[in-house]
Structure formats: structure tokens, C-alpha cells
Scaffold this active site. Structure first.
Site, mmCIF file in Angstrom:
data_model
loop_
_atom_site.group_PDB
_atom_site.id
_atom_site.type_symbol
_atom_site.label_atom_id
_atom_site.label_comp_id
_atom_site.label_asym_id
_atom_site.label_seq_id
_atom_site.Cartn_x
_atom_site.Cartn_y
_atom_site.Cartn_z
ATOM 1 N N GLY A 11 -29.062 -9.053 -45.287
ATOM 2 C CA GLY A 11 -29.411 -11.018 -45.116
ATOM 3 C C GLY A 11 -30.663 -11.009 -46.302
ATOM 4 O O GLY A 11 -32.336 -11.416 -45.881
ATOM 5 N N ILE A 16 -37.256 -12.622 -44.314
ATOM 6 C CA ILE A 16 -37.498 -11.376 -44.317
ATOM 7 C C ILE A 16 -37.727 -10.935 -45.661
ATOM 8 O O ILE A 16 -37.912 -9.894 -46.377
ATOM 9 C CB ILE A 16 -37.584 -10.334 -43.258
ATOM 10 C CG1 ILE A 16 -38.041 -11.115 -41.901
ATOM 11 C CG2 ILE A 16 -37.507 -9.005 -43.141
ATOM 12 C CD1 ILE A 16 -37.786 -10.406 -41.003
ATOM 13 N N ARG A 92 -34.674 -16.659 -34.073
ATOM 14 C CA ARG A 92 -34.849 -17.506 -32.827
ATOM 15 C C ARG A 92 -35.314 -18.533 -33.395
ATOM 16 O O ARG A 92 -36.009 -18.687 -34.114
ATOM 17 C CB ARG A 92 -34.491 -17.087 -31.837
ATOM 18 C CG ARG A 92 -36.772 -16.647 -31.833
ATOM 19 C CD ARG A 92 -37.281 -15.769 -30.321
ATOM 20 N NE ARG A 92 -38.063 -15.699 -30.319
ATOM 21 C CZ ARG A 92 -39.078 -15.070 -29.501
ATOM 22 N NH1 ARG A 92 -39.391 -15.719 -27.880
ATOM 23 N NH2 ARG A 92 -40.530 -14.446 -29.872
ATOM 24 N N ARG A 98 -35.923 -13.310 -27.597
ATOM 25 C CA ARG A 98 -35.061 -13.044 -28.106
ATOM 26 C C ARG A 98 -33.216 -13.027 -28.097
ATOM 27 O O ARG A 98 -32.067 -12.984 -28.774
ATOM 28 C CB ARG A 98 -35.668 -11.843 -29.335
ATOM 29 C CG ARG A 98 -37.279 -12.164 -29.404
ATOM 30 C CD ARG A 98 -37.620 -11.004 -30.726
ATOM 31 N NE ARG A 98 -38.572 -10.815 -30.518
ATOM 32 C CZ ARG A 98 -39.887 -11.123 -30.219
ATOM 33 N NH1 ARG A 98 -39.787 -10.442 -28.759
ATOM 34 N NH2 ARG A 98 -41.275 -10.868 -30.516
ATOM 35 N N GLN A 112 -20.991 -3.809 -39.445
ATOM 36 C CA GLN A 112 -21.777 -3.306 -40.514
ATOM 37 C C GLN A 112 -21.924 -1.625 -39.484
ATOM 38 O O GLN A 112 -22.187 -0.570 -40.615
ATOM 39 C CB GLN A 112 -23.054 -3.494 -39.918
ATOM 40 C CG GLN A 112 -23.241 -4.977 -41.007
ATOM 41 C CD GLN A 112 -24.515 -5.997 -40.897
ATOM 42 O OE1 GLN A 112 -25.653 -5.455 -40.628
ATOM 43 N NE2 GLN A 112 -24.797 -7.486 -41.106
ATOM 44 N N GLY A 130 -33.206 -7.660 -37.378
ATOM 45 C CA GLY A 130 -32.781 -8.656 -36.673
ATOM 46 C C GLY A 130 -32.643 -8.527 -35.583
ATOM 47 O O GLY A 130 -31.532 -7.537 -34.653
ATOM 48 N N ASN A 131 -32.871 -9.648 -34.455
ATOM 49 C CA ASN A 131 -33.338 -9.434 -32.929
ATOM 50 C C ASN A 131 -31.621 -9.614 -32.629
ATOM 51 O O ASN A 131 -30.872 -10.997 -32.791
ATOM 52 C CB ASN A 131 -34.030 -10.695 -32.968
ATOM 53 C CG ASN A 131 -35.089 -10.351 -32.774
ATOM 54 O OD1 ASN A 131 -35.562 -9.198 -32.477
ATOM 55 N ND2 ASN A 131 -36.688 -11.071 -33.755
ATOM 56 N N ASP A 159 -45.207 -5.133 -33.719
ATOM 57 C CA ASP A 159 -45.704 -4.502 -31.956
ATOM 58 C C ASP A 159 -46.717 -3.970 -32.008
ATOM 59 O O ASP A 159 -47.502 -4.272 -31.468
ATOM 60 C CB ASP A 159 -44.328 -4.697 -31.110
ATOM 61 C CG ASP A 159 -43.245 -6.002 -31.149
ATOM 62 O OD1 ASP A 159 -43.437 -6.782 -30.859
ATOM 63 O OD2 ASP A 159 -41.916 -4.783 -30.978
ATOM 64 N N HIS A 187 -38.104 -5.341 -27.793
ATOM 65 C CA HIS A 187 -38.798 -5.438 -28.775
ATOM 66 C C HIS A 187 -38.477 -7.708 -28.497
ATOM 67 O O HIS A 187 -38.324 -7.799 -28.817
ATOM 68 C CB HIS A 187 -38.519 -5.897 -30.497
ATOM 69 C CG HIS A 187 -38.833 -6.666 -31.143
ATOM 70 N ND1 HIS A 187 -40.192 -6.764 -31.145
ATOM 71 C CD2 HIS A 187 -38.025 -8.167 -31.717
ATOM 72 C CE1 HIS A 187 -40.581 -8.028 -32.634
ATOM 73 N NE2 HIS A 187 -39.647 -8.056 -32.564
HETATM 74 P P1 NAD Z 1 -33.433 -15.820 -42.675
HETATM 75 O O1 NAD Z 1 -32.867 -17.212 -41.696
HETATM 76 O O2 NAD Z 1 -34.446 -16.574 -43.283
HETATM 77 O O3 NAD Z 1 -32.792 -14.978 -43.233
HETATM 78 C C1 NAD Z 1 -31.515 -14.110 -42.265
HETATM 79 C C2 NAD Z 1 -30.571 -13.532 -43.557
HETATM 80 O O4 NAD Z 1 -29.433 -13.533 -42.870
HETATM 81 C C3 NAD Z 1 -29.760 -14.983 -44.101
HETATM 82 O O5 NAD Z 1 -30.219 -15.241 -45.488
HETATM 83 C C4 NAD Z 1 -28.554 -15.233 -43.405
HETATM 84 O O6 NAD Z 1 -27.480 -15.833 -44.404
HETATM 85 C C5 NAD Z 1 -27.858 -14.236 -43.155
HETATM 86 N N1 NAD Z 1 -27.105 -13.395 -42.784
HETATM 87 C C6 NAD Z 1 -26.835 -13.959 -41.494
HETATM 88 N N2 NAD Z 1 -25.422 -13.312 -41.750
HETATM 89 C C7 NAD Z 1 -24.997 -12.178 -42.019
HETATM 90 C C8 NAD Z 1 -24.659 -11.110 -41.630
HETATM 91 N N3 NAD Z 1 -23.113 -11.191 -41.159
HETATM 92 N N4 NAD Z 1 -24.481 -10.057 -42.864
HETATM 93 C C9 NAD Z 1 -25.412 -10.118 -43.940
HETATM 94 N N5 NAD Z 1 -26.448 -11.012 -44.172
HETATM 95 C C10 NAD Z 1 -26.378 -12.474 -43.191
HETATM 96 O O7 NAD Z 1 -33.926 -15.261 -41.315
HETATM 97 P P2 NAD Z 1 -35.133 -13.879 -40.925
HETATM 98 O O8 NAD Z 1 -36.167 -14.510 -41.092
HETATM 99 O O9 NAD Z 1 -35.244 -13.445 -42.405
HETATM 100 O O10 NAD Z 1 -35.339 -13.072 -39.713
HETATM 101 C C11 NAD Z 1 -34.232 -12.211 -40.116
HETATM 102 C C12 NAD Z 1 -33.795 -11.786 -38.915
HETATM 103 O O11 NAD Z 1 -34.588 -10.936 -38.348
HETATM 104 C C13 NAD Z 1 -33.786 -12.206 -37.219
HETATM 105 O O12 NAD Z 1 -33.143 -12.306 -35.769
HETATM 106 C C14 NAD Z 1 -34.964 -12.284 -37.009
HETATM 107 O O13 NAD Z 1 -35.285 -12.454 -35.238
HETATM 108 C C15 NAD Z 1 -35.093 -10.433 -37.072
HETATM 109 N N6 NAD Z 1 -37.073 -10.414 -36.592
HETATM 110 C C16 NAD Z 1 -36.905 -9.594 -36.388
HETATM 111 C C17 NAD Z 1 -38.237 -9.351 -35.691
HETATM 112 C C18 NAD Z 1 -38.911 -7.810 -35.001
HETATM 113 O O14 NAD Z 1 -40.582 -7.224 -35.709
HETATM 114 N N7 NAD Z 1 -37.596 -6.760 -34.673
HETATM 115 C C19 NAD Z 1 -39.419 -9.125 -36.775
HETATM 116 C C20 NAD Z 1 -39.380 -10.633 -37.090
HETATM 117 C C21 NAD Z 1 -38.477 -11.683 -36.944
HETATM 118 C C1 LMR Z 2 -41.478 -11.143 -34.077
HETATM 119 O O1 LMR Z 2 -41.845 -10.301 -32.934
HETATM 120 O O2 LMR Z 2 -42.148 -11.820 -34.926
HETATM 121 C C2 LMR Z 2 -39.706 -11.689 -34.538
HETATM 122 O O3 LMR Z 2 -38.888 -10.167 -33.493
HETATM 123 C C3 LMR Z 2 -39.551 -13.237 -34.422
HETATM 124 C C4 LMR Z 2 -39.359 -13.577 -32.987
HETATM 125 O O4 LMR Z 2 -38.535 -14.148 -33.250
HETATM 126 O O5 LMR Z 2 -40.764 -13.207 -32.200
#
Ligand code: NAD
Ligand code: LMR
Length: 329
Positions: A11, A16, A92, A98, A112, A130-131, A159, A187
Site C-alpha cells: 500500500g 500511511i 474505514r 474496524r 500475502q 492494515g485493519n 494506541d 486494535h
Molecule cells: P489509503 O487508502 O490511503 O492507502 C491504502 C493503499 O493500499 C492504497 O494505495 C491502495 O491502493 C493500497 N492497496 C489496496 N489493496 C492492496 C493490495 N491488495 N496490495 C497492496 N496494496 C493495496 O489507506 P491508509 O490511510 O494508508 O491506511 C491503510 C490501512 O491502515 C487501513 O486499513 C487503515 O485502517 C489502517 N490503519 C491502521 C492503523 C493501526 O494503528 N493499526 C492506524 C492507521 C491506519
Molecule cells: C487508527 O486507530 O487511527 C486506525 O486504526 C484507523 C481507524 O480506522 O481508526
């Protein structure tokens, strides 16, 4: 010069990704003496955008960046990788939890996991961002049984960072003084930020805060719902703080944890603190600085904490049932 370490980011053209890649390339992930090769995975529709990001990485002329591969091919993306940061997936929107993303994102992590098992370096470590990250990690791991269970992590560090800041602000001190803050479980909005075992400037948090009502109510809910609050305010999910937490997680796993502290990260349960085996569960852990880590022992779990740990455990069990029913594990 040491041999470059291959780091995969999926991604990579996303929000991110844009906050993460430049920090990795500048040495903030693996330190100032370790050159890196970035292996960037995207889906085809995002390749053009990724090309632009790669141009910008080139234009930074980072001395530690010894190569960039960008691709939509899983085998290429994970070839020889020692750190795989699995970010790519759909975030989301306002009003969603999530866990609502499981059926949308779960399918990404099956192939993957397989590609990691078949192509990664023998020392590979995987951090799922990724969530819903805990259960996505479980999916990927279950398709890569060759990769030892202790190499799989899901991100609960954001968190931890959020919780530390809330406590530091309440006490009126700096975040560096807050230690031993565990995030238990998922999470998600059921996670339990454990204030009782944490300290601030060497004192137990409950004594330093002197407001049990706040700790048991708004402190917990603020941390649990912080992601949603950011989506509400920004119209998009957290990105810079998420990338920062990913860097913090890897740095903490590489560095020996001081005796008075812990790192919050979701790892494979082996039954510690009564958590069912096999779940990817947020625990306090300590790292030994040599690549090893263990769940930290000795955290007091009173009735209040046990109730909350059960709620988040039940949610993770339900997510596991859901992905079983979807045929993802
Ligand atoms: P975003 O939509 O800006 O970017 C996600 C990217 O992933 C996009 O460029 C998309 O093309 C790519 N993608 C989609 N499917 C794919 C695949 N099969 N293989 C490779 N790439 C793929 O989203 P973001 O803001 O960067 O967030 C990404 C993820 O991280 C989300 O699921 C979000 O909820 C999660 N997140 C988790 C936390 C945490 O604390 N764990 C915090 C923030 C965001
Ligand atoms: C966060 O905690 O900010 C990320 O997991 C994005 C979300 O969907 O809350």
C-alpha cells in the site's frame, strides 16, 4: 558498509505509505548504519501514483537508500525481505468499526502470507498495520506456517502512544515519563489501555493521576475511540501518527526494553495471562535487543482489568470465527 536490508511496504502509494517511506529511507527504521532496499507493493490502479512517490524518494538522495523495487507482483515485493510492513488495505469511513473491514480486507492477507513464506528472507519479521490488523495478521500467519509465530506482529503501538499522551497531559508532565503502559487485546474499540500497571515519573499512574473515575471512563474511551475521532475531524484515517507508530514498533522490537518499561504490540498468544492460544493479541512485551522478545510477566490483573480483557478477547474470538466462516483461515 553493511549489506542492505530489504524492507517491504504494501500500500506504498497510500496515506500511511507516504508518511512512512521517507522515514525508512532516511534510516529511522533500522538505524543510521543500515542501508535499505525498499520493496514497494501496490495494486495496478495505484502504480502511477507510486511512480511519483518513487521519483520523490530518488530526489531526496538518501545515502542509506541503496535500491527501490516497485511492483504489483507479490513474489517481487517480498523477495528477500527482512521486514514486511503490511499497510495496503482499505481504511474505514466514519460510522464504521474496524471489524467491518474484515470481509473487504481479509482476502488481501491470505496471498500475502503465502508470498512471504515463499519469498522472504529467513529472518523475516512482519508488522500488520492494515485493519482490522490483529485478525489480518492471523490470516497472513495461518497461510505461512513456515515462518515462526514469534515473527508476526500487529500494530497496537499507536494506541500505546495515544494513551501515554492522555496520561501525560492529565498529570501535566512529559510523555517520556510515562512507562509500562500495556494495550491489551484488539486494535479496536474493545482494547483495554491498562493504566493500573503503568507509571508516570516513577509513580503508579492511579496515584499520580488521583482521578480513578477519569481513568476508568474517559481515559479508556478516548484511547479506544481515537481513530474514529480522527476520521471524524480529518475526513480520513490517521496517517502520520500511524506511520510514526510503525517506526516506533520496529525500533522497540530491535532495542532492549528497559526493565521499568514495556512495548505494546499484538503477538501470537501462547496462552499468556489466560488468553486463548493462536489469537494475535495485544500484550505488554519486552525485547532483548537481539531480535528476541517475550510477553512481560507480573502485570496485576484485577477484576476491572479481567472484565475488559475478556471483552476484547471475545471480540477477537468472534473475528476468528468470522474469517473461518469466510474460508480465510
Ligand atoms: P489509503 O487508502 O490511503 O492507502 C491504502 C493503499 O493500499 C492504497 O494505495 C491502495 O491502493 C493500497 N492497496 C489496496 N489493496 C492492496 C493490495 N491488495 N496490495 C497492496 N496494496 C493495496 O489507506 P491508509 O490511510 O494508508 O491506511 C491503510 C490501512 O491502515 C487501513 O486499513 C487503515 O485502517 C489502517 N490503519 C491502521 C492503523 C493501526 O494503528 N493499526 C492506524 C492507521 C491506519
Ligand atoms: C487508527 O486507530 O487511527 C486506525 O486504526 C484507523 C481507524 O480506522 O481508526
Amino acid at each position: 558498509m553493511t549489506t542492505p536490508v530489504h524492507v517491504t511496504v504494501t500500500g506504498a502509494a497510500g496515506q500511511i505509505g507516504y508518511q512512512l517511506l521517507f522515514r525508512i529511507a532516511s534510516g529511522q527504521l533500522l538505524g543510521p548504519d543500515t542501508p535499505v532496499v525498499l520493496r514497494l507493493l501496490e495494486i495496478e490502479p495505484a502504480m502511477k501514483a507510486l511512480e511519483g512517490v518513487v521519483m520523490e524518494l530518488d530526489d531526496c538522495a538518501f545515502p542509506l537508500l541503496s535500491g527501490i523495487e516497485y511492483t504489483s507482483d507479490l513474489a517481487t515485493a517480498f523477495s528477500g525481505t527482512s521486514w514486511s510492513l503490511l499497510v495496503g488495505s482499505i481504511p474505514r469511513k466514519a460510522g464504521m468499526e474496524r471489524g467491518d473491514l474484515l470481509s473487504v480486507n481479509g482476502g488481501i492477507f491470505q496471498p500475502q502470507g503465502r508470498a512471504i513464506a515463499e519469498n522472504a528472507a529467513s529472518d523475516v519479521r512482519v508488522l500488520v498495520v492494515g485493519n482490522p490488523c490483529n485478525t489480518n495478521c492471523l490470516i497472513a500467519r495461518s497461510h505461512a506456517p513456515e515462518v515462526p509465530a514469534d515473527r508476526w506482529f500487529a500494530m497496537t503501538r499507536l494506541d500505546q502512544n495515544r494513551a501515554e499522551t492522555q496520561i501525560a497531559k492529565k498529570v501535566g508532565t512529559g510523555v517520556a515519563g510515562v512507562k509500562n503502559l500495556a494495550i491489551w487485546g484488539n486494535h479496536s474499540a474493545t482494547q483495554f489501555p491498562d493504566f493500573a500497571n503503568a507509571t508516570v515519573d516513577g509513580r503508579p499512574v492511579p496515584a499520580a493521576v488521583a482521578d480513578d473515575e477519569w481513568l476508568r471512563t474517559s481515559f479508556i474511551t478516548t484511547v479506544q475511540k481515537r481513530g474514529a475521532a480522527i476520521i471524524e475531524a480529518r475526513g480520513a484515517s490517521s496517517a502520520a501518527s500511524a506511520a510514526n507508530a510503525a517506526i516506533d514498533t520496529v525500533v522497540s522490537l530491535r532495542t532492549a526494553t528497559p526493565a521499568d518499561d514495556c512495548v505494546s504490540v499484538s503477538v501470537t498468544s501462547h496462552g499468556e495471562y489466560g488468553v486463548p492460544e493462536g489469537l494475535t493479541f495485544g500484550f505488554p512485551i519486552t525485547a532483548d535487543g537481539q531480535g528476541g522478545w517475550r510477553v512481560k510477566e507480573g502485570f496485576a490483573v484485577d477484576e476491572f482489568a479481567a472484565e475488559r480483557i475478556k471483552i476484547t478477547t471475545d471480540e477477537l474470538l468472534a473475528e476468528r470465527d468470522e474469517v473461518r466462516a469466510l474460508g480465510l483461515i
